[in-house]
Design a protein around this motif. Structure first.
Motif, short mmCIF file in Angstrom:
data_model
loop_
_atom_site.label_atom_id
_atom_site.label_comp_id
_atom_site.label_asym_id
_atom_site.label_seq_id
_atom_site.Cartn_x
_atom_site.Cartn_y
_atom_site.Cartn_z
N THR A 370 0.85 -1.18 0.00
CA THR A 370 0.00 0.00 0.00
C THR A 370 0.89 1.23 0.00
N GLY A 371 0.75 2.06 -1.02
CA GLY A 371 1.56 3.28 -1.10
C GLY A 371 1.16 4.27 -0.01
N ASP A 372 1.97 5.29 0.18
CA ASP A 372 1.69 6.26 1.23
C ASP A 372 0.36 6.98 1.01
N ASP A 373 -0.07 7.03 -0.25
CA ASP A 373 -1.37 7.67 -0.52
C ASP A 373 -2.51 6.66 -0.55
N GLY A 374 -2.21 5.44 -0.12
CA GLY A 374 -3.27 4.43 -0.03
C GLY A 374 -3.46 3.59 -1.29
N THR A 375 -2.74 3.89 -2.36
CA THR A 375 -2.95 3.11 -3.58
C THR A 375 -2.21 1.77 -3.50
N PRO A 376 -2.85 0.72 -4.04
CA PRO A 376 -2.18 -0.59 -4.01
C PRO A 376 -1.03 -0.65 -5.02
N VAL A 377 0.06 -1.29 -4.63
CA VAL A 377 1.23 -1.42 -5.52
C VAL A 377 1.60 -2.90 -5.61
N PRO A 378 1.50 -3.49 -6.81
CA PRO A 378 1.85 -4.92 -6.94
C PRO A 378 3.32 -5.13 -6.56
N HIS A 379 3.57 -6.15 -5.78
CA HIS A 379 4.92 -6.37 -5.25
C HIS A 379 5.99 -6.45 -6.34
N ASN A 380 5.69 -7.16 -7.41
CA ASN A 380 6.74 -7.38 -8.42
C ASN A 380 7.23 -6.09 -9.07
N LEU A 381 6.41 -5.06 -9.01
CA LEU A 381 6.87 -3.76 -9.56
C LEU A 381 8.03 -3.20 -8.76
N ILE A 382 8.06 -3.57 -7.46
CA ILE A 382 9.05 -2.94 -6.58
C ILE A 382 9.80 -4.01 -5.78
N HIS A 383 9.81 -5.22 -6.29
CA HIS A 383 10.38 -6.34 -5.54
C HIS A 383 11.76 -6.05 -4.95
N ASN A 384 12.64 -5.45 -5.75
CA ASN A 384 14.03 -5.29 -5.30
C ASN A 384 14.20 -4.22 -4.23
N LEU A 385 13.12 -3.52 -3.89
CA LEU A 385 13.24 -2.50 -2.85
C LEU A 385 12.99 -3.05 -1.45
N TYR A 386 12.54 -4.29 -1.36
CA TYR A 386 12.06 -4.76 -0.05
C TYR A 386 13.16 -4.68 1.03
N GLY A 387 14.35 -5.15 0.70
CA GLY A 387 15.45 -5.11 1.67
C GLY A 387 15.88 -3.68 1.98
#
Ligand code: GLC
Length: 739
Positions: A370-387
């Protein structure tokens, strides 16, 4: 198609679509400066429903460097790399991805340039594998920022890249000491015992790690009461003895009623969701668990706060693990597995029955942030940011509970950007000789991508180590910014005393050398951070040499990484004049002979103790040089200096009063000794002191000049300088200067 803007002197941004703000870069982009353009410099480009493909033709002698944490050679040509953070514990040469994504590469050859892809999803980079003369980059999306660096030469390209993405992480000074880890020292007693052994045996050590067994049922942010009856008292007493404790923090939060962290996370919507709207459930060490949604700033703030108890107990550092994120299985996968087993019971063999359950692609497809503005973000779009986002969450805690102090943070998963806020280790290697070589190459690639503070598990994590492997790896560890011995549950114990008396004595000398070199290491590390040049670097004059490296500007390390070897071939490049593309082949054609008489000479220090000099001058060339098990091959470059002091048991004890300067001076050498408080961030505001040492050869003598530039808060305590100066023929002159 693209929008283009000059960002720095040699850096151009090409923007495609509306890229996601990843935090990988630190320089703002002024939208007004972006101008439409059809093509992108250095690449052909196609965009279709599969996303973006960039291609660049490689000439036969082009070499490709960078890509940080990847397996294989330093020159990345001849392999496919998949940048998609993955927990794969078996690092064999065929593997395409590891725990991090560092999408910066440098093509060096007829045309030399760098490229950085500011994109946090999967990227496939085929460097002359499918088609030998083609570099092909594929991104399954067409919203991306691409930076092309046109600077001349690798060093300048790296500097430009780091100007764009931010200067590397500086840990507290104690983090340059030796660190001991094991999965696990599960309780207070075992950690105290290990600490005592180090001090009794006079083996320097600064940190002891706490792996997952310190927790209650692997519930993150708990401490098992039976095993740690008085954690606060224990932590304080370890610190008094000079040991920093480094607890592991995994992201997965056990699903359990009444467990505060789980409850708070559920109530406040801090966990990742599944496509169907419910909470996403993964199984990791604690069994079924929720994954914190670090993408969201409220989650990060909350998570940072959870470190309070540890920090208040005096803990100054953590290691973040399993943050690719690693998923052993999901409830659905278990159900399917159960059905398969039923089928197999009734019908016999099922070819899918043995499909590995961990980290299946469908798990990641199901996760939603969930983005800071409440919008859903599919994980694979940002997978490499998790760590990276987990590290950002952790430092929320440091900022709150130890503001202004330097913290220690290691992360297993990382992407570009993480290099500003944490160090990394290279994950689950094995006690294999091949992984010693991997360690060497990866340190160089990681430093080129901004991860100066990094290291591999010394001795190997998986499998069993033995004395010779351990010693050679420890010798490499001297030149590894992170020097940590770590091993897996079920493997042979790997503490320095686990391999017999002789091996222990050798390793103690090896690590004493590391502590003796602290003035050099710290000064050079800080010089590199300030100047944005790699601390560990390849031999820029001989980039084909992948098993030797520069440690700062004066020392070249030539570690021994093969079993039963009592020496190795060493290439001593001529740093002055030979063009890079020719140097190695020419050198190899004249094995054992001096090559370029006018080039840089090298002073070999065959080192078995920090205070014993066995030195010899070498001309550029390729040589087979012997090194007994207790000996390390350390080369000091002509006209440079190396500084040493007395080793101590732990770094807080180290007040450098007497400095030994080894100089290999045929003309003029300079070195800047650097000091700050080692604990706070005040160095950023100029609170540091320097001492310039200049030595000039003057007929048959040396002129020595010392000039201090001291900040009143961090005076330099050195009162005695012991100079050991060697000339071109290896003749030594000693000087003693009292200040
Ligand atoms: C992972 C880590 C390793 C750690 C183990 C148990 O495999 O990479 O370092 O010891 O988990 O926590």
């Amino acid at each position: 198609m693209f929008k283009r803007s000059a960002i720095l002197n040699f850096t151009t941004l090409y923007r495609l679509g509306r890229p996601f703000k990843t935090g990988m870069t630190t320089l703002p982009v002024d939208e007004e400066d972006l101008r439409p353009i059809d093509s992108i410099n250095k690449f052909d480009c196609t965009i279709d429903e599969n996303g973006l493909t960039l291609t660049h033709s490689l000439l036969p002698h082009d070499r490709v460097f960078g890509l940080g944490q990847t397996l294989g050679a330093l020159n990345k040509r001849g392999k496919v790399y998949r940048l998609y953070a993955t927990d794969d514990p078996v690092h064999t040469p065929d593997k395409e991805c590891l725990y991090g994504s560092h999408p910066f590469l440098i093509v060096e050859g007829a045309e030399t340039f760098g490229v950085f892809l500011d994109y946090p999803g999967e990227i496939i980079i085929d460097i002359g594998f499918t088609q030998d003369d083609l570099l092909c980059i594929q991104i399954g999306h067409s919203d991306v920022d691409i930076y092309v660096f046109d600077a001349q030469g690798i060093r300048d390209i790296v500097r430009e890249f780091l100007t764009l993405t931010g200067s590397p992480y500086v840990p507290p000074k104690w983090a340059f000491g030796y660190q001991q880890s094991r999965w696990s020292y599960p309780d207070e007693r075992s950690i105290v015992e290990i600490g005592k052994m180090f001090r009794q045996k006079g083996f320097p050590c600064d940190a002891i790690y706490m792996d997952i067994d310190y927790m209650d049922d692997y519930k993150v942010f708990t401490i098992n009461q039976q095993r740690f009856r008085d954690f606060e008292g224990f932590a304080a007493s370890m610190k008094r003895d000079g040991f920093r404790l480094v607890p592991i923090i995994d992201p997965a939060v056990k699903v359990e009623r009444g467990y505060g962290v789980c409850q708070e996370g559920v109530e406040n919507g801090y966990f990742c969701r599944s496509i169907d709207g419910g909470l996403f459930v993964a199984a990791v060490w604690p069994g079924f668990a929720y994954l914190p949604d670090f993408h969201n700033q409220d989650t990060r703030k909350w998570w940072g706060g959870l470190h309070k108890r540890f920090i208040e107990a005096g803990v100054e550092g953590f290691w973040n693990d399993m943050n690719e994120p690693s998923i052993f299985y999901t409830p659905n996968a278990v159900n399917e597995f159960y059905d398969t087993v039923q089928y197999m019971k009734q019908n016999g063999f099922d070819k899918d029955g043995s499909t590995p359950m961990s980290n299946r692609p469908e798990y990641f497809e199901d996760i939603v942030h969930t983005g800071d503005d409440g919008t859903p973000v599919p994980h694979n779009l940002i997978h490499n940011l998790y760590g990276f986002d987990m590290a950002r969450a952790t430092i929320e805690g440091f900022n709150e509970y130890m503001p202004g102090q330097r913290y220690f943070l290691l992360s297993r998963s990382s992407c570009t950007g993480t290099h500003r806020i944490a160090g990394i280790w290279t994950g689950d290697n094995m006690s294999w000789w091949e992984h010693l070589l991997s360690h060497i190459r990866m340190l160089m690639s990681l430093n080129m991508t901004g991860f100066f503070y990094c290291g591999a598990d010394i001795g190997g994590f998986g499998c069993n180590a033995y004395a010779e492997l351990m010693i050679r790896w420890m010798q490499l560890g001297v030149f590894s910014p992170l020097c940590r011995n770590h091993s897996a549950m079920g493997t042979r114990y790997q503490e320095p005393w686990a391999f017999g008396h002789r091996a222990f004595e050798i390793m103690r000398e090896v690590i004493r050398l590391r502590y003796a070199l602290l003035p050099y290491t710290y000064s050079e590390y800080m010089r590199c951070v300030r100047g944005l040049v790699p601390f560990i670097s390849p031999l820029f004059e001989a980039m084909d040499i992948e098993d030797q490296f520069m440690y700062g500007d004066s020392i070249m390390a030539a570690p021994i990484y093969q079993p039963n070897a009592r020496g190795r071939y060493v290439t001593l490049p001529s740093a002055r004049s030979v063009p890079p593309a020719t140097v190695v082949s020419e050198l190899i054609n004249c094995q054992g002979q001096a090559l370029e008489r006018q080039g840089t000479k090298w002073l070999l220090w065959r080192c078995s103790r920090y205070d014993v000099r066995d030195v010899e001058v070498y001309e550029p060339g390729v040589y087979y040089i012997g090194a007994e098990l207790g000996e390390m091959l350390i080369f000091i470059k002509e006209d440079t200096l190396v500084t040493l002091t007395q080793p101590v048991d732990y770094i807080d004890q180290a007040v450098c009063k007497s400095l030994t300067i080894i100089g290999f001076v045929t003309d003029k050498a300079t070195f800047t000794h650097y000091e700050d408080d080692g604990r706070t961030l005040k160095y950023r505001e100029g609170c540091f002191s320097t001492l310039d040492i200049v030595i000039e050869r003057d007929d048959d003598d040396y002129a020595i000049m010392l000039s201090r530039n001291e900040h009143p808060d961090v005076p330099i305590a050195i009162t005695e300088f012991m100079f050991e100066l060697y000339d071109a023929s290896g003749q030594k002159v000693c000087r003693h200067v009292v200040a």
